[in-house]
Design an enzyme around this catalytic site. Sequence first.
Site, PDB file in Angstrom:
ATOM      1  N   ARG A 104      53.651  90.940 -54.576  1.00 48.81           N
ATOM      2  CA  ARG A 104      52.500  90.698 -53.672  1.00 48.81           C
ATOM      3  C   ARG A 104      51.383  90.528 -54.786  1.00 48.81           C
ATOM      4  NH1 ARG A 104      51.063  94.948 -48.795  1.00 48.81           N
ATOM      5  NH2 ARG A 104      50.175  96.073 -50.701  1.00 48.81           N
ATOM      6  N   THR A 108      45.672  88.327 -52.439  1.00 48.95           N
ATOM      7  CA  THR A 108      45.852  87.771 -51.087  1.00 48.95           C
ATOM      8  C   THR A 108      46.790  88.629 -50.413  1.00 48.95           C
ATOM      9  OG1 THR A 108      47.661  86.221 -52.045  1.00 48.95           O
ATOM     10  CG2 THR A 108      45.512  85.399 -52.063  1.00 48.95           C
ATOM     11  N   ASP A 200      52.566 103.334 -54.030  1.00 43.21           N
ATOM     12  CA  ASP A 200      53.337 102.205 -54.674  1.00 43.21           C
ATOM     13  C   ASP A 200      54.659 102.458 -54.878  1.00 43.21           C
ATOM     14  OD1 ASP A 200      54.335  99.960 -56.519  1.00 43.21           O
ATOM     15  OD2 ASP A 200      52.415  99.121 -56.382  1.00 43.21           O
ATOM     16  N   ASP A 203      55.881 101.383 -58.830  1.00 41.00           N
ATOM     17  CA  ASP A 203      55.092 102.185 -59.531  1.00 41.00           C
ATOM     18  C   ASP A 203      55.782 103.649 -59.759  1.00 41.00           C
ATOM     19  OD1 ASP A 203      53.390 100.202 -60.630  1.00 41.00           O
ATOM     20  OD2 ASP A 203      51.752 100.728 -59.492  1.00 41.00           O
TER      21      ASP A 203
HETATM   22  C1  PRP Z   1      56.119  96.166 -52.872  1.00 45.66           C
HETATM   23  C2  PRP Z   1      57.387  96.651 -52.013  1.00 45.66           C
HETATM   24  C3  PRP Z   1      57.551  95.495 -51.128  1.00 45.66           C
HETATM   25  C4  PRP Z   1      56.191  94.907 -50.861  1.00 45.66           C
HETATM   26  C5  PRP Z   1      55.877  94.996 -49.374  1.00 45.66           C
HETATM   27  O1  PRP Z   1      56.340  95.174 -53.872  1.00 45.66           O
HETATM   28  O2  PRP Z   1      58.376  97.072 -52.784  1.00 45.66           O
HETATM   29  O3  PRP Z   1      58.328  94.242 -51.770  1.00 45.66           O
HETATM   30  O4  PRP Z   1      55.333  95.475 -51.650  1.00 45.66           O
HETATM   31  O5  PRP Z   1      54.546  94.654 -49.135  1.00 45.66           O
HETATM   32  P1  PRP Z   1      54.363  93.445 -47.910  1.00 45.66           P
HETATM   33  O6  PRP Z   1      55.318  93.847 -46.942  1.00 45.66           O
HETATM   34  O7  PRP Z   1      53.082  93.386 -47.903  1.00 45.66           O
HETATM   35  O8  PRP Z   1      54.951  92.192 -48.470  1.00 45.66           O
HETATM   36  P2  PRP Z   1      55.247  94.761 -54.915  1.00 45.66           P
HETATM   37  O9  PRP Z   1      54.870  93.438 -54.389  1.00 45.66           O
HETATM   38  O10 PRP Z   1      54.329  95.960 -54.918  1.00 45.66           O
HETATM   39  O11 PRP Z   1      55.914  94.352 -55.993  1.00 45.66           O
HETATM   40  P3  PRP Z   1      56.880  95.684 -57.232  1.00 45.66           P
HETATM   41  O12 PRP Z   1      57.988  96.104 -56.354  1.00 45.66           O
HETATM   42  O13 PRP Z   1      57.157  94.529 -58.527  1.00 45.66           O
HETATM   43  O14 PRP Z   1      55.734  96.528 -57.743  1.00 45.66           O
HETATM   44  N1  URA Z   2      53.963  98.220 -51.427  1.00 44.47           N
HETATM   45  C1  URA Z   2      54.111  99.468 -51.665  1.00 44.47           C
HETATM   46  O1  URA Z   2      54.873  99.749 -52.663  1.00 44.47           O
HETATM   47  N2  URA Z   2      53.898 100.383 -50.947  1.00 44.47           N
HETATM   48  C2  URA Z   2      52.731 100.152 -49.727  1.00 44.47           C
HETATM   49  O2  URA Z   2      52.398 101.021 -49.126  1.00 44.47           O
HETATM   50  C3  URA Z   2      52.661  98.744 -49.463  1.00 44.47           C
HETATM   51  C4  URA Z   2      53.157  97.777 -50.300  1.00 44.47           C
END
Ligand code: PRP
Ligand code: URA
Length: 209
Positions: A104, A108, A200, A203
């Site tokens: 994400r 945005t 997150d 993380d």
């Molecule tokens: C997180 C999670 C989803 C997304 C959900 O990933 O694992 O893929 O956010 O958010 P959304 O429904 O608003 O799209 P992130 O973008 O943080 O990436 P990462 O797993 O690589 O940290």
């Molecule tokens: N991605 C995450 O990992 N946690 C949230 O709460 C939303 C998006």
Amino acid sequence: MGKVTEVKHPLIQHKLTMMRQQETGSKDFRELLTEITILLGYEVTKDMQLVDVEIETPVCKTTAKVLEGKKLAIVPILRAGIGMVDGMTTLLPAAKVGHLGLYRDPETLKPVEYYCKMPEDMESRDVLIIDPMLATGGSSVAAIDVIKRIGAKSIKLVNLVAAPEGIAEVQKYHDDVDIFVASIDEKLNDHGYIVPGLGDAGDRLFGTK
Ligand code: PRP
Ligand code: URA
């Protein structure tokens, strides 16, 4: 409209509470996610088709059931979806695993695709997309777009925690996709995080910040 199933098993709720707690470290977080994925997988696989086979037990011949053998693909959305792969492949060892990299954009909140490696014959596979978090729904909608473009027709989405806003977004664009989730939480906050959520997921799984 796709079905939304909130799997409210006591073991799932207990383990999810532990995952939500901020003092839970990566090792426990990973193990709990694997355990919950197995429990969710029990529900997700409930409609798998069976066929009869003739077998012989130590006592007698009999007719018994085995899986029909429909081909499956498990597709984790990177990164956090990786935390659900072991659980799903424990239940479904013959499934192929495709990887889809989406993150994400922090400004945005829109998903950005950076990696895609799928099994060759996706059009003939039932697909399980796995990602712990369904927040705005942008990542899941984009993932389903990709999988449908490749030709897959049967898709289920499996999440740990979902916001109502994310569920509505998936249903708006992909009303043929069933969603399985351990908890439908209250809402999103101003930063697109699920409330109460668990922070997150990527993380917390991988110990990054
Ligand atoms: C997180 C999670 C989803 C997304 C959900 O990933 O694992 O893929 O956010 O958010 P959304 O429904 O608003 O799209 P992130 O973008 O943080 O990436 P990462 O797993 O690589 O940290
Ligand atoms: N991605 C995450 O990992 N946690 C949230 O709460 C939303 C998006």
